[in-house]
Design an enzyme around this catalytic site. Sequence first.
Site, PDB file in Angstrom:
ATOM      1  N   TYR A  27      30.228  32.966  30.292  1.00 36.10           N
ATOM      2  CA  TYR A  27      31.431  33.543  30.890  1.00 36.10           C
ATOM      3  C   TYR A  27      32.480  32.448  31.095  1.00 36.10           C
ATOM      4  O   TYR A  27      33.662  32.626  30.773  1.00 36.10           O
ATOM      5  CB  TYR A  27      31.083  34.225  32.212  1.00 36.10           C
ATOM      6  CG  TYR A  27      32.277  34.802  32.939  1.00 36.10           C
ATOM      7  CD1 TYR A  27      32.961  35.905  32.428  1.00 36.10           C
ATOM      8  CD2 TYR A  27      32.738  34.223  34.126  1.00 36.10           C
ATOM      9  CE1 TYR A  27      34.075  36.411  33.082  1.00 36.10           C
ATOM     10  CE2 TYR A  27      33.840  34.729  34.785  1.00 36.10           C
ATOM     11  CZ  TYR A  27      34.510  35.826  34.261  1.00 36.10           C
ATOM     12  OH  TYR A  27      35.616  36.314  34.906  1.00 36.10           O
ATOM     13  N   GLU A  49      37.244  43.277  39.847  1.00 35.46           N
ATOM     14  CA  GLU A  49      37.540  42.430  41.011  1.00 35.46           C
ATOM     15  C   GLU A  49      37.520  43.286  42.286  1.00 35.46           C
ATOM     16  O   GLU A  49      37.096  42.830  43.341  1.00 35.46           O
ATOM     17  CB  GLU A  49      38.895  41.741  40.853  1.00 35.46           C
ATOM     18  CG  GLU A  49      38.915  40.605  39.835  1.00 35.46           C
ATOM     19  CD  GLU A  49      38.077  39.419  40.233  1.00 35.46           C
ATOM     20  OE1 GLU A  49      37.675  39.312  41.403  1.00 35.46           O
ATOM     21  OE2 GLU A  49      37.806  38.569  39.345  1.00 35.46           O
ATOM     22  N   TRP A  57      30.223  37.675  42.171  1.00 29.48           N
ATOM     23  CA  TRP A  57      30.589  37.971  40.787  1.00 29.48           C
ATOM     24  C   TRP A  57      29.343  38.109  39.915  1.00 29.48           C
ATOM     25  O   TRP A  57      29.328  38.864  38.944  1.00 29.48           O
ATOM     26  CB  TRP A  57      31.521  36.880  40.234  1.00 29.48           C
ATOM     27  CG  TRP A  57      31.867  37.109  38.793  1.00 29.48           C
ATOM     28  CD1 TRP A  57      31.595  36.297  37.735  1.00 29.48           C
ATOM     29  CD2 TRP A  57      32.549  38.248  38.232  1.00 29.48           C
ATOM     30  NE1 TRP A  57      32.055  36.856  36.565  1.00 29.48           N
ATOM     31  CE2 TRP A  57      32.652  38.042  36.838  1.00 29.48           C
ATOM     32  CE3 TRP A  57      33.086  39.413  38.786  1.00 29.48           C
ATOM     33  CZ2 TRP A  57      33.259  38.969  35.986  1.00 29.48           C
ATOM     34  CZ3 TRP A  57      33.692  40.340  37.938  1.00 29.48           C
ATOM     35  CH2 TRP A  57      33.774  40.112  36.559  1.00 29.48           C
TER      36      TRP A  57
END
Length: 210
Positions: A27, A49, A57
């Site tokens: 990522y 988000e 996350w």
Amino acid sequence: MSAATIVGPDGRARCRWSGAAPEFIDYHDLEWGFPVGDDRRLFEKLSLEGFQSGLSWRTILAKRESFRAVFHGFDFDKVARFTGRDVERLLGDARIIRHRGKIEAVIHNARCARELVEREGSLAAFLWRYEPRAEQLAPPQTVSTSPESVALSKDLKKLGWKFVGPTTVYAFMQAMGLVNDHVEGCVIRGEVERSRERFKRPRADGSSSG
């Protein structure tokens, strides 16, 4: 190597957060900070988000493919047509975060996105208007909001969007390349900067500028 970096399995220095979980390296290396002009990807990131609020996350990233599946690839034209029945269906889907407020916010924001596109030409043209100038940037990864994220948050809220506070919006700006927040010494920082230099900023008339 600075305190802000960590040596990865390949011996190269990266932002320290990339070492927090194995899945973070790809990522970090392939997505985070690279500029995005695609409306669906921008809407997806704003939505995820919002789901991350109060969570990590890592939790969201692990479920990202499931989120994409249930929200039709974050095609906001399709999501905007979801009904109360779809909300109940999603609340029963263990593959995603089953939070009514966040699910309803994605559907609501999809309708807002559709209205914004009708007015501005694209979601990207509107969002990239808030890209800060280089001289306005704080040192990488030293702030959680910025004047631009505050302004974008305020303007999105005026347009009816939900779960778009300044911190959420700043994390979105970091991830989608509106700022290059890779730290000095990170092997990916230069790659992101070159990508940003090549990136054609979207405009409301459908054209782009370098």
